[in-house]
Design a protein around this motif. Structure first.
Motif, PDB file in Angstrom:
ATOM      1  N   ASP A   4     -13.705 -28.854 -20.702  1.00  0.00           N
ATOM      2  CA  ASP A   4     -12.790 -28.028 -21.487  1.00  0.00           C
ATOM      3  C   ASP A   4     -12.429 -28.778 -22.763  1.00  0.00           C
ATOM      4  O   ASP A   4     -12.243 -30.000 -22.750  1.00  0.00           O
ATOM      5  N   VAL A   5     -12.340 -28.060 -23.879  1.00  0.00           N
ATOM      6  CA  VAL A   5     -12.064 -28.741 -25.141  1.00  0.00           C
ATOM      7  C   VAL A   5     -10.580 -29.015 -25.335  1.00  0.00           C
ATOM      8  O   VAL A   5     -10.194 -29.989 -25.970  1.00  0.00           O
ATOM      9  N   ARG A   6      -9.709 -28.178 -24.738  1.00  0.00           N
ATOM     10  CA  ARG A   6      -8.263 -28.365 -24.900  1.00  0.00           C
ATOM     11  C   ARG A   6      -7.622 -28.622 -23.539  1.00  0.00           C
ATOM     12  O   ARG A   6      -7.622 -27.751 -22.674  1.00  0.00           O
ATOM     13  N   MET A   7      -7.070 -29.831 -23.382  1.00  0.00           N
ATOM     14  CA  MET A   7      -6.377 -30.208 -22.146  1.00  0.00           C
ATOM     15  C   MET A   7      -5.125 -30.999 -22.505  1.00  0.00           C
ATOM     16  O   MET A   7      -5.060 -31.598 -23.578  1.00  0.00           O
ATOM     17  N   PRO A   8      -4.128 -31.004 -21.629  1.00  0.00           N
ATOM     18  CA  PRO A   8      -2.809 -31.538 -22.020  1.00  0.00           C
ATOM     19  C   PRO A   8      -2.734 -33.033 -22.280  1.00  0.00           C
ATOM     20  O   PRO A   8      -2.077 -33.462 -23.226  1.00  0.00           O
ATOM     21  N   LEU A   9      -3.358 -33.867 -21.475  1.00  0.00           N
ATOM     22  CA  LEU A   9      -3.232 -35.313 -21.644  1.00  0.00           C
ATOM     23  C   LEU A   9      -4.308 -35.882 -22.570  1.00  0.00           C
ATOM     24  O   LEU A   9      -4.009 -36.498 -23.580  1.00  0.00           O
ATOM     25  N   LEU A  10      -5.573 -35.671 -22.203  1.00  0.00           N
ATOM     26  CA  LEU A  10      -6.680 -36.138 -23.026  1.00  0.00           C
ATOM     27  C   LEU A  10      -7.643 -34.982 -23.222  1.00  0.00           C
ATOM     28  O   LEU A  10      -8.188 -34.455 -22.244  1.00  0.00           O
ATOM     29  N   ASP A  11      -7.813 -34.555 -24.480  1.00  0.00           N
ATOM     30  CA  ASP A  11      -8.649 -33.381 -24.726  1.00  0.00           C
ATOM     31  C   ASP A  11     -10.133 -33.713 -24.608  1.00  0.00           C
ATOM     32  O   ASP A  11     -10.536 -34.869 -24.448  1.00  0.00           O
ATOM     33  N   GLY A  12     -10.952 -32.666 -24.699  1.00  0.00           N
ATOM     34  CA  GLY A  12     -12.383 -32.838 -24.518  1.00  0.00           C
ATOM     35  C   GLY A  12     -13.040 -33.681 -25.586  1.00  0.00           C
ATOM     36  O   GLY A  12     -14.072 -34.322 -25.332  1.00  0.00           O
ATOM     37  N   ILE A  13     -12.451 -33.705 -26.780  1.00  0.00           N
ATOM     38  CA  ILE A  13     -13.017 -34.511 -27.867  1.00  0.00           C
ATOM     39  C   ILE A  13     -12.889 -35.995 -27.548  1.00  0.00           C
ATOM     40  O   ILE A  13     -13.863 -36.750 -27.586  1.00  0.00           O
ATOM     41  N   GLU A  14     -11.675 -36.420 -27.220  1.00  0.00           N
ATOM     42  CA  GLU A  14     -11.449 -37.832 -26.908  1.00  0.00           C
ATOM     43  C   GLU A  14     -12.137 -38.231 -25.613  1.00  0.00           C
ATOM     44  O   GLU A  14     -12.627 -39.360 -25.479  1.00  0.00           O
ATOM     45  N   ALA A  15     -12.180 -37.311 -24.652  1.00  0.00           N
ATOM     46  CA  ALA A  15     -12.868 -37.614 -23.397  1.00  0.00           C
ATOM     47  C   ALA A  15     -14.364 -37.804 -23.631  1.00  0.00           C
ATOM     48  O   ALA A  15     -14.994 -38.677 -23.023  1.00  0.00           O
ATOM     49  N   THR A  16     -14.934 -36.990 -24.516  1.00  0.00           N
ATOM     50  CA  THR A  16     -16.351 -37.142 -24.868  1.00  0.00           C
ATOM     51  C   THR A  16     -16.591 -38.507 -25.498  1.00  0.00           C
ATOM     52  O   THR A  16     -17.530 -39.220 -25.129  1.00  0.00           O
ATOM     53  N   ARG A  17     -15.744 -38.886 -26.450  1.00  0.00           N
ATOM     54  CA  ARG A  17     -15.879 -40.198 -27.089  1.00  0.00           C
ATOM     55  C   ARG A  17     -15.771 -41.321 -26.053  1.00  0.00           C
ATOM     56  O   ARG A  17     -16.518 -42.304 -26.095  1.00  0.00           O
ATOM     57  N   ALA A  18     -14.827 -41.167 -25.118  1.00  0.00           N
ATOM     58  CA  ALA A  18     -14.614 -42.209 -24.112  1.00  0.00           C
ATOM     59  C   ALA A  18     -15.835 -42.380 -23.216  1.00  0.00           C
ATOM     60  O   ALA A  18     -16.235 -43.506 -22.902  1.00  0.00           O
ATOM     61  N   VAL A  19     -16.434 -41.273 -22.822  1.00  0.00           N
ATOM     62  CA  VAL A  19     -17.616 -41.343 -21.960  1.00  0.00           C
ATOM     63  C   VAL A  19     -18.772 -42.021 -22.695  1.00  0.00           C
ATOM     64  O   VAL A  19     -19.423 -42.928 -22.161  1.00  0.00           O
ATOM     65  N   LEU A  20     -19.039 -41.594 -23.919  1.00  0.00           N
ATOM     66  CA  LEU A  20     -20.168 -42.139 -24.666  1.00  0.00           C
ATOM     67  C   LEU A  20     -19.953 -43.601 -25.046  1.00  0.00           C
ATOM     68  O   LEU A  20     -20.921 -44.352 -25.178  1.00  0.00           O
ATOM     69  N   ARG A  21     -18.703 -43.973 -25.193  1.00  0.00           N
ATOM     70  CA  ARG A  21     -18.389 -45.348 -25.595  1.00  0.00           C
ATOM     71  C   ARG A  21     -18.439 -46.322 -24.420  1.00  0.00           C
ATOM     72  O   ARG A  21     -18.824 -47.490 -24.586  1.00  0.00           O
TER      73      ARG A  21
END
Length: 216
Positions: free
Chosen positions: A55-72
């Motif tokens: 999901d792209v919009r979530m309350p604590l960590l959105d999909g954008i930052e979560a994507t960056r975190a996974v790839l990093r």
């Protein structure tokens, strides 16, 4: 081996719906769920999914930052498909720029959802609707144009990039150019290497942002 999928969405009904659709397929297995992007990295490390439907919009960590975190932080990261309500959401484009491999609308039909998961699992890209192409064009810049010029693509590599930007698979590109699938695969690899792109989606974004391909 089945395609292993991790579902990440703060709405239980959305997760339940996606699980029902995907688990009806013999070649897809839902290996886990999360209600927020903050849980994604540890789950990816423990479950080793092939695809994350995020999901792209979530309350604590959105999909954008979560994507960056996974790839990093994850070695050999999974493919990431952003799940969204609105196709022209700037959050979606930001997620694609962050490294997501494509996106899926929550209102998509079951067959479209299954096709999208299979497509990204195979390393293909998802066709961006015109609205997202227009968003890409808005981000156009001189540095992006200069970077593509430095890439010095051959004429055939340029042809392949244009067809990639239209959302064509390797097989479709091969049919269009009347060449073998392995030849197309080699050209795609060369394009990614020259552009410094992680995958096809990043190459397509570079094509639009540089003005190499118009959003029309």
């Amino acid at each position: 081996m089945p395609i292993k999928v991790l579902l990440v969405d703060d709405e239980p009904l959305v997760r339940a719906g996606l699980r029902a659709v995907l688990e009806a397929q013999p070649d897809i297995e839902v290996v886990g769920e999360a209600a927020d992007g903050a849980a994604v990295v540890p789950l990816v490390r423990s479950l080793r999914p092939d695809v994350v439907a995020m999901d792209v919009r979530m309350p604590l960590l959105d999909g954008i930052e979560a994507t960056r975190a996974v790839l990093r932080s994850v070695d050999a990261p999974p493919k990431i498909v952003v799940v969204t309500t609105f196709e022209n959401d700037e959050y979606v484009y930001d997620a694609l720029r962050a490294g997501a491999d494509g996106f899926l609308l929550k209102r998509a039909r079951p067959a479209e959802i299954v096709h999208a998961i299979r497509l990204v699992a195979e390393g293909e890209t998802l066709l961006f609707p015109a609205a997202v192409r227009a968003l890409a064009a808005e981000y156009g810049s001189a540095p992006a144009r200069a970077a593509l010029e430095r890439a010095a693509l051959t004429d055939r590599e340029a042809d392949v990039l244009r067809l990639m930007a239209r959302g064509m698979s390797n097989a479709e590109i091969a049919a269009e150019l009347i060449v073998g699938a392995e030849t197309v695969k080699s050209h795609v690899s060369a394009v990614l290497a020259k552009l410094g792109a992680r995958d096809r989606t990043q190459a397509v974004i570079a094509a639009y942002e540089s003005g190499f391909v118009s959003p029309g």
